[in-house]
Scaffold this motif. Structure first.
Motif, PDB file in Angstrom:
ATOM      1  N   LEU A  23       0.743  -1.147  -0.173  1.00 12.67           N
ATOM      2  CA  LEU A  23      -0.016   0.141  -0.082  1.00 12.67           C
ATOM      3  C   LEU A  23       0.807   1.027  -0.009  1.00 12.67           C
ATOM      4  CD1 LEU A  23      -2.914  -0.579   2.583  1.00 12.67           C
ATOM      5  CD2 LEU A  23      -2.882  -0.615   0.046  1.00 12.67           C
ATOM      6  N   ALA A  24       2.067   1.135   0.510  1.00 17.33           N
ATOM      7  CA  ALA A  24       2.655   2.515   0.681  1.00 17.33           C
ATOM      8  C   ALA A  24       3.042   3.290  -0.723  1.00 17.33           C
ATOM      9  CB  ALA A  24       4.127   2.123   1.364  1.00 17.33           C
ATOM     10  N   TYR A  25       3.143   4.388  -0.608  1.00 19.86           N
ATOM     11  CA  TYR A  25       3.187   5.412  -1.590  1.00 19.86           C
ATOM     12  C   TYR A  25       4.927   5.836  -1.956  1.00 19.86           C
ATOM     13  CZ  TYR A  25       2.722   9.020  -4.925  1.00 19.86           C
ATOM     14  OH  TYR A  25       2.774   9.805  -6.247  1.00 19.86           O
ATOM     15  N   PHE A  26       5.343   5.442  -3.143  1.00 20.73           N
ATOM     16  CA  PHE A  26       6.613   5.716  -3.566  1.00 20.73           C
ATOM     17  C   PHE A  26       6.928   6.713  -4.570  1.00 20.73           C
ATOM     18  CE2 PHE A  26       6.394   1.256  -1.810  1.00 20.73           C
ATOM     19  CZ  PHE A  26       7.703   1.145  -0.943  1.00 20.73           C
ATOM     20  N   GLY A  27       6.006   7.494  -4.669  1.00 18.12           N
ATOM     21  CA  GLY A  27       6.123   8.762  -5.818  1.00 18.12           C
ATOM     22  C   GLY A  27       5.743   8.019  -6.944  1.00 18.12           C
ATOM     23  N   ASN A  28       5.428   9.165  -7.776  1.00 21.73           N
ATOM     24  CA  ASN A  28       5.379   8.996  -9.226  1.00 21.73           C
ATOM     25  C   ASN A  28       4.267   7.913  -9.726  1.00 21.73           C
ATOM     26  OD1 ASN A  28       7.332  10.798 -10.881  1.00 21.73           O
ATOM     27  ND2 ASN A  28       8.698   9.450  -9.880  1.00 21.73           N
ATOM     28  N   ASN A  29       3.071   8.256  -8.849  1.00 21.88           N
ATOM     29  CA  ASN A  29       1.948   7.311  -8.797  1.00 21.88           C
ATOM     30  C   ASN A  29       2.076   5.762  -8.675  1.00 21.88           C
ATOM     31  OD1 ASN A  29      -0.916   7.429  -9.068  1.00 21.88           O
ATOM     32  ND2 ASN A  29      -0.913   6.761 -11.071  1.00 21.88           N
ATOM     33  N   CYS A  30       3.172   5.678  -7.834  1.00 21.95           N
ATOM     34  CA  CYS A  30       3.488   4.384  -7.718  1.00 21.95           C
ATOM     35  C   CYS A  30       3.067   3.827  -6.174  1.00 21.95           C
ATOM     36  CB  CYS A  30       5.089   4.044  -7.656  1.00 21.95           C
ATOM     37  SG  CYS A  30       5.749   4.108  -9.460  1.00 21.95           S
ATOM     38  N   TYR A  31       2.013   2.843  -6.165  1.00 20.47           N
ATOM     39  CA  TYR A  31       1.537   2.431  -4.896  1.00 20.47           C
ATOM     40  C   TYR A  31       2.025   0.904  -4.568  1.00 20.47           C
ATOM     41  CZ  TYR A  31      -1.462   6.402  -4.541  1.00 20.47           C
ATOM     42  OH  TYR A  31      -1.511   7.853  -4.329  1.00 20.47           O
TER      43      TYR A  31
ATOM     44  N   SER B 218      17.239  -0.861  -2.725  1.00 21.49           N
ATOM     45  CA  SER B 218      16.082  -0.736  -1.443  1.00 21.49           C
ATOM     46  C   SER B 218      16.190   0.271  -0.702  1.00 21.49           C
ATOM     47  CB  SER B 218      16.740  -2.179  -0.497  1.00 21.49           C
ATOM     48  OG  SER B 218      16.512  -3.166  -1.189  1.00 21.49           O
ATOM     49  N   ASN B 219      17.544   1.038  -0.431  1.00 21.55           N
ATOM     50  CA  ASN B 219      17.840   2.187   0.129  1.00 21.55           C
ATOM     51  C   ASN B 219      17.029   3.296  -0.369  1.00 21.55           C
ATOM     52  OD1 ASN B 219      19.366   0.578   2.091  1.00 21.55           O
ATOM     53  ND2 ASN B 219      21.169   1.464   1.248  1.00 21.55           N
ATOM     54  N   GLU B 220      17.158   3.368  -1.759  1.00 21.84           N
ATOM     55  CA  GLU B 220      16.530   4.584  -2.630  1.00 21.84           C
ATOM     56  C   GLU B 220      14.969   4.482  -2.191  1.00 21.84           C
ATOM     57  OE1 GLU B 220      19.808   4.988  -5.964  1.00 21.84           O
ATOM     58  OE2 GLU B 220      17.765   3.808  -6.419  1.00 21.84           O
ATOM     59  N   LEU B 221      14.246   3.223  -2.243  1.00 21.38           N
ATOM     60  CA  LEU B 221      12.955   3.051  -2.220  1.00 21.38           C
ATOM     61  C   LEU B 221      12.528   3.404  -1.061  1.00 21.38           C
ATOM     62  CD1 LEU B 221      11.803  -0.060  -4.262  1.00 21.38           C
ATOM     63  CD2 LEU B 221      11.712   2.196  -4.867  1.00 21.38           C
ATOM     64  N   VAL B 222      13.045   2.878   0.256  1.00 22.01           N
ATOM     65  CA  VAL B 222      12.944   3.371   1.473  1.00 22.01           C
ATOM     66  C   VAL B 222      12.831   4.841   1.975  1.00 22.01           C
ATOM     67  CG1 VAL B 222      13.614   2.792   3.843  1.00 22.01           C
ATOM     68  CG2 VAL B 222      13.442   1.143   2.425  1.00 22.01           C
ATOM     69  N   ALA B 223      13.890   5.446   1.290  1.00 19.30           N
ATOM     70  CA  ALA B 223      14.013   6.919   1.427  1.00 19.30           C
ATOM     71  C   ALA B 223      13.030   7.759   0.956  1.00 19.30           C
ATOM     72  CB  ALA B 223      15.335   7.459   0.879  1.00 19.30           C
ATOM     73  N   THR B 224      12.397   7.104  -0.183  1.00 16.87           N
ATOM     74  CA  THR B 224      11.324   7.542  -0.837  1.00 16.87           C
ATOM     75  C   THR B 224       9.938   7.732  -0.026  1.00 16.87           C
ATOM     76  OG1 THR B 224      11.944   6.778  -2.970  1.00 16.87           O
ATOM     77  CG2 THR B 224       9.681   7.324  -2.813  1.00 16.87           C
ATOM     78  N   LEU B 225       9.757   7.010   0.792  1.00 18.96           N
ATOM     79  CA  LEU B 225       8.730   6.804   1.621  1.00 18.96           C
ATOM     80  C   LEU B 225       8.640   8.144   2.742  1.00 18.96           C
ATOM     81  CD1 LEU B 225       8.825   3.044   3.114  1.00 18.96           C
ATOM     82  CD2 LEU B 225       7.005   3.963   1.389  1.00 18.96           C
ATOM     83  N   LYS B 226       9.497   8.673   3.015  1.00 13.28           N
ATOM     84  CA  LYS B 226       9.670   9.645   3.744  1.00 13.28           C
ATOM     85  C   LYS B 226       9.318  11.016   3.193  1.00 13.28           C
ATOM     86  CE  LYS B 226      12.084   7.962   7.104  1.00 13.28           C
ATOM     87  NZ  LYS B 226      11.675   7.480   8.514  1.00 13.28           N
ATOM     88  N   ALA B 227       9.514  11.234   1.862  1.00 12.83           N
ATOM     89  CA  ALA B 227       8.857  12.274   1.043  1.00 12.83           C
ATOM     90  C   ALA B 227       8.824  11.952  -0.287  1.00 12.83           C
ATOM     91  CB  ALA B 227       9.650  13.601   1.404  1.00 12.83           C
ATOM     92  N   PRO B 228       7.894  11.249  -0.740  1.00 12.74           N
ATOM     93  CA  PRO B 228       7.695  10.671  -2.071  1.00 12.74           C
ATOM     94  C   PRO B 228       7.805  11.618  -3.271  1.00 12.74           C
ATOM     95  CG  PRO B 228       6.052   9.571  -0.640  1.00 12.74           C
ATOM     96  CD  PRO B 228       6.629  10.708   0.044  1.00 12.74           C
TER      97      PRO B 228
END
Length: 202
Positions: free
Chosen positions: A154-162, A184-194
């Motif tokens: 469910l988490a939102y990763f930016g660019n309309n990626c759920y 993995s690190n890049e995607l997890v960082a995205t969760l803070k501010a997609p």
């Protein structure tokens, strides 16, 4: 560890008792918000919807490297607590009291999942209370692995990626079980501010 946990719980009890009179209406309103949400759509129905979604990814199909990076960033004690992390919550309470306003929530992954399932992202104490009730239900009804799977789906990763499946395909053209450490690190960082931090802008 147990002694530390007991001390933290005792501190939390003292804080809760001290602000009990003030917080009572907030707790009641939060509980009512929770009851309304789960009456409109029970948790079991919500979970079925999530698991039937094409974005749903089983725990076994998510890279262990991604899971490790996620827990390190979002919820270090995920497999040790039951819905609420007393240490993170105590830290958040201290910060909020010091700042004189609600700035930190100390949310666990289970609480974040509850928020994604039912509630807005508005920083209101009533919503946080409602989120807690849903989180307790989730921990009682589902395994830690199932909760992680739902959160990652469910988490939102930016660019309309759920969900991690959409994000892995969009950013790297791979499935979630193939994510390496950097990805993995890049995607997890995205969760803070997609909208600000995602692999497209890094």
């Amino acid at each position: 560890m147990r002694k530390l946990l007991k001390r933290i719980l005792a501190l939390l009890m003292v804080i809760v008792m001290a602000i009990g009179v003030v917080s009572a209406p907030i707790i009641k309103n939060g509980y009512n918000l929770y009851r309304k949400a789960v009456q409109e759509k029970p948790i079991e129905e919500k979970v079925i919807e999530i698991m039937k979604s094409e974005n749903y990814t089983e725990y076994e199909n998510i890279s262990p490297v991604f899971i490790k990076s996620l827990l390190k960033s979002e919820d270090k004690r995920f497999f040790e607590h039951f819905a609420v992390d007393p240490i993170a919550l105590a830290r958040a309470l201290i910060v909020n009291i010091t700042n004189g306003k609600y700035t930190q929530g100390g949310s666990t992954i289970t609480q974040q999942l509850a928020k994604n399932m039912y509630f807005s992202f508005e920083k209101r104490m009533e919503r946080k209370i409602a989120e807690l009730f849903v989180a307790f239900d989730l921990e009682r009804m589902y395994t830690k692995e199932e909760i992680l799977s739902m959160y990652c789906s469910l988490a939102y990763f930016g660019n309309n990626c759920y969900g991690v499946k959409q994000a892995s395909k969009y950013y790297y053209d791979i499935l979630p079980d193939k994510l390496n450490q950097q990805q993995s690190n890049e995607l997890v960082a995205t969760l803070k501010a997609p909208s600000i931090y995602n692999p497209s802008t890094m």
